[in-house]
Design a protein around this motif. Sequence first.
Motif, PDB file in Angstrom:
ATOM      1  N   ASP A   1       2.276 -40.590 -16.263  1.00  0.00           N
ATOM      2  CA  ASP A   1       2.897 -39.569 -17.113  1.00  0.00           C
ATOM      3  C   ASP A   1       1.913 -39.060 -18.167  1.00  0.00           C
ATOM      4  O   ASP A   1       1.786 -37.850 -18.399  1.00  0.00           O
TER       5      ASP A   1
ATOM      6  N   ASP B   1       8.813 -35.906 -19.944  1.00  0.00           N
ATOM      7  CA  ASP B   1       8.709 -34.474 -19.668  1.00  0.00           C
ATOM      8  C   ASP B   1       8.495 -33.668 -20.938  1.00  0.00           C
ATOM      9  O   ASP B   1       7.750 -32.672 -20.943  1.00  0.00           O
TER      10      ASP B   1
ATOM     11  N   TYR C   1       5.485 -30.896 -21.861  1.00  0.00           N
ATOM     12  CA  TYR C   1       5.653 -29.533 -22.372  1.00  0.00           C
ATOM     13  C   TYR C   1       4.929 -29.360 -23.707  1.00  0.00           C
ATOM     14  O   TYR C   1       4.324 -28.302 -23.961  1.00  0.00           O
TER      15      TYR C   1
END
Length: 395
Positions: free
Chosen positions: A39, A93, A97
């Motif tokens: 990630d 996530d 962004y």
Amino acid sequence: MRLGIATLIIAYVLSQFYRAFLAVMTPALKADLGATPEDLAQASGAWFLFFALMQIPVGWGLDNIGPRKVTAALLALGGGGGAAVFAMASSPDHILYAMMLIGIGCSPVLMASYYIFARIYPPAVFATLAGMVIGIGSLGNIAGALPMALAVEQFGWRACLWAMAVVTVLVAASIMLAVDNPPKLVAEDGAPKGSVLDLLKMPALWAIFPIMLVNYTAAAGLRGSWAGPYLRDVYGLDTAGIGWATMAIAVAMVIGSFAYGPLDRVFRTRKWVIFPGNMIAVALVFLLWAAPNAGVWQAASIMAAIGLFGASYPLIIAHARSFVPPHLIGRGVTLMNMFGIGGVGISQYASAGVFRMAQGPDVAVTAPYQAVFLFFAVPALICCLLYLLSEDRLG
């Protein structure tokens, strides 16, 4: 103009910080958000990819609008806004962004100062000035290591990101107040100003693109993403220990940036400073692949040496800049930067997949990291050899 350059260098300190601070936050982000090494590698890669994608419009903006408004607007909206999004993140996530936005915000900062240098200073000192900006700006790389690790432990990562959002907006405001745009240039013969396509038609640049693509990949990948998980999983280091190790890499990169800057004038060549330095860095990445569990001090030292010898970025930019006509300087330096930063972004994204594919129930803990190191090393070796086709030039 000196005050304006100073504010741009401060902004570049922020840019260096933002591209590197994720490594020391690995334990905290895993605990709070469940963020995995993959990630964080993808989030770091997103910073570089969106930074790179912005280089073409940034180059146009530098040539047509000027560095003051372009840099101030993007840094405030993208950098400050992205840091605020990061501070409010509730999932991996959201970090992705946020890093996209921050990459957009940081995209004009270094090129704005390079644009000004190329327009108002003699070409012979460009590499020295470029190295100075990266060297001083790399204090942000250092700040994103141990100091950030200690701040996260003391205040929490959310408070740290809110503070960075405020600082970023204030720096953007200072750029708007302090930076003066150099006078615009047109093509000498009165023809249209040209575009990136004119630069892409130059064979001399195509011989430099390969090494620009890989020069920063290993150092940035290790410093920004993989050093933290690697040192945690293989050697059991905590946030402070990772901070010390990554700070050593950052300091080495600062020293390397200052050292490379004037070497073209010392040795009267750019190509034969860039090539051996990058080959040493490639050899060190191969060494890290071959001996991933040699010891924590050895591993940290090798990664620091990669940062030192891989710091030839300003000299490569100077080499390419010597072939670019004056009226295309903005687009020329940003095109090269697109290759350099884009290479890091692509390799960061891809390295997350390499790491994932190398995992398994019966593989050693070092195996996925070895796969990543090899993934950095092989393309770098190939592109260094392609650079031998380039034409040396000091102009």
